[in-house]
Design an enzyme around this catalytic site. Structure first.
Site, PDB file in Angstrom:
ATOM      1  CG  ASP A 149      32.462  -9.033  55.384  1.00 24.36           C
ATOM      2  OD1 ASP A 149      31.920  -9.804  56.200  1.00 24.36           O
ATOM      3  OD2 ASP A 149      33.676  -8.728  55.433  1.00 24.36           O
TER       4      ASP A 149
ATOM      5  CE  LYS B 162      33.656 -12.218  57.160  1.00 27.61           C
ATOM      6  NZ  LYS B 162      33.678 -10.993  57.981  1.00 27.61           N
TER       7      LYS B 162
ATOM      8  CD  GLU C 260      39.679  -9.805  62.494  1.00 25.41           C
ATOM      9  OE1 GLU C 260      38.615  -9.904  61.861  1.00 25.41           O
ATOM     10  OE2 GLU C 260      40.520  -8.900  62.279  1.00 25.41           O
TER      11      GLU C 260
ATOM     12  CD  GLU D  14      32.700  -7.106  61.796  1.00 23.94           C
ATOM     13  OE1 GLU D  14      32.617  -6.338  62.782  1.00 23.94           O
ATOM     14  OE2 GLU D  14      33.490  -6.900  60.852  1.00 23.94           O
TER      15      GLU D  14
ATOM     16  CG  ASP E 214      33.752  -5.334  56.360  1.00 20.44           C
ATOM     17  OD1 ASP E 214      34.756  -6.071  56.531  1.00 20.44           O
ATOM     18  OD2 ASP E 214      33.000  -4.988  57.294  1.00 20.44           O
ATOM     19  CB  SER E 215      39.234  -6.204  54.511  1.00 14.31           C
ATOM     20  OG  SER E 215      38.932  -7.209  53.559  1.00 14.31           O
TER      21      SER E 215
END
Ligand code: KIV
Length: 274
Positions: free
Chosen positions: A96, A126, A191, A128, A57-58
């Site tokens: 993501d 993925k 991270e 968070e 999602d970057s």
């Protein structure tokens, strides 16, 4: 009559699988992951021989130009993951789950992750979270959807965490990584975690830890493609190493094209048709 040649192995059979990815840790083989968001660059990333490709999602920041990762939508991620999925022959591809596609209950999370897997040729998602997302991870894994967890700095919680800060609460970090492992995650991104804490987590969990700003002891490393290529225009975090300087080389190439058009040097005879 000559023997028929053996059937050509489909490149799709050569992709790294989720169990293989996990086995790299047991074999003490370091894992390399890079992000990709479109077909041509994903092909080059795959050809370079990394084990994992992340449709991160970057993309919200490095492709779409937003100030954080919150604006990118599930449909946009799927659109880009389709391009990446078509490009990859070898690496494991992870997508993501964008904010808040897994925060609205387990069923919604399965529905959204299911859409990603159905539409994109990608193999895992993925999200968070650690202890706080254990139930969701478990539900996704029960539905046959492999999950990579993402602990430490969580960019989707930038407002709650008060910015992009190094995460130093060892007990909370260890608890998150353990909870994700117990819930069935096959790997965990760490991270912005101090190297010594990342080392202890790596020693304590059976699944591979993939570090970004988490030191050398992690089982693998991930970086954003645009950072590796030196394409990042704004702030570059300390944990980034640029291996090329495309921010300089791309405008140079385009200026040379412009100059040759202006001088009449391009197109030359070999670029035309008779
Ligand atoms: O979105 C992303 O690119 C990521 C990596 C930085 C791990 O989550």
């Amino acid at each position: 009559m000559a023997d028929a040649p053996p059937p050509k192995e489909s490149p799709r059979q050569k992709r790294i699988t989720v169990p293989q990815f996990t086995a790299f840790k047991q074999a003490a083989q370091k894992i390399t992951m890079v992000t990709a968001y479109d077909y041509p660059l994903a092909r080059l990333v795959d050809e370079a021989g990394v084990e994992g490709v992340l449709v991160g999602d970057s993309m919200s920041m490095v492709v779409q130009g937003h100030e954080n990762t919150l604006p990118v939508t599930l449909d946009e991620i799927i659109y880009h993951a389709e391009m990446v999925g078509r490009a990859i022959d070898r690496a494991l591809v992870i997508v993501d789950m964008p904010f808040p596609s897994y925060h609205l209950g387990k069923h919604k999370a399965i529905e959204n992750a299911g859409r990603i897997l159905k539409k994109t040729r990608c193999q895992a998602v993925k999200l968070e979270g650690g202890a706080d997302q254990a139930e969701t991870i478990q539900a996704l894994v029960s539905a046959g959807i492999p999950v990579m967890a993402h602990c430490g700095l969580r960019p989707q919680s930038v407002h709650q965490q008060g910015g992009y800060r190094v995460q130093r609460d060892e007990n909370a970090l260890l608890n998150d990584a353990r909870a994700a492992t117990e819930a069935g995650a096959f790997a965990v991104v760490l991270e912005c975690v101090p190297s010594n804490i990342a080392k202890r987590i790596t020693e304590h969990v059976e699944i591979p830890t993939i570090g970004i700003g988490a030191g050398p002891a992690c089982d693998g490393q991930v970086l954003v493609l645009h950072d590796i290529l030196g394409l990042t225009c704004d702030y570059v975090p300390r944990f980034v190493k640029a291996y090329a300087d495309l921010k300089t080389e791309i405008p140079n190439a385009i200026s040379r094209f412009r100059d040759e058009v202006r001088s009449g040097q391009f197109p030359a005879a070999e670029h035309g048709y008779k």
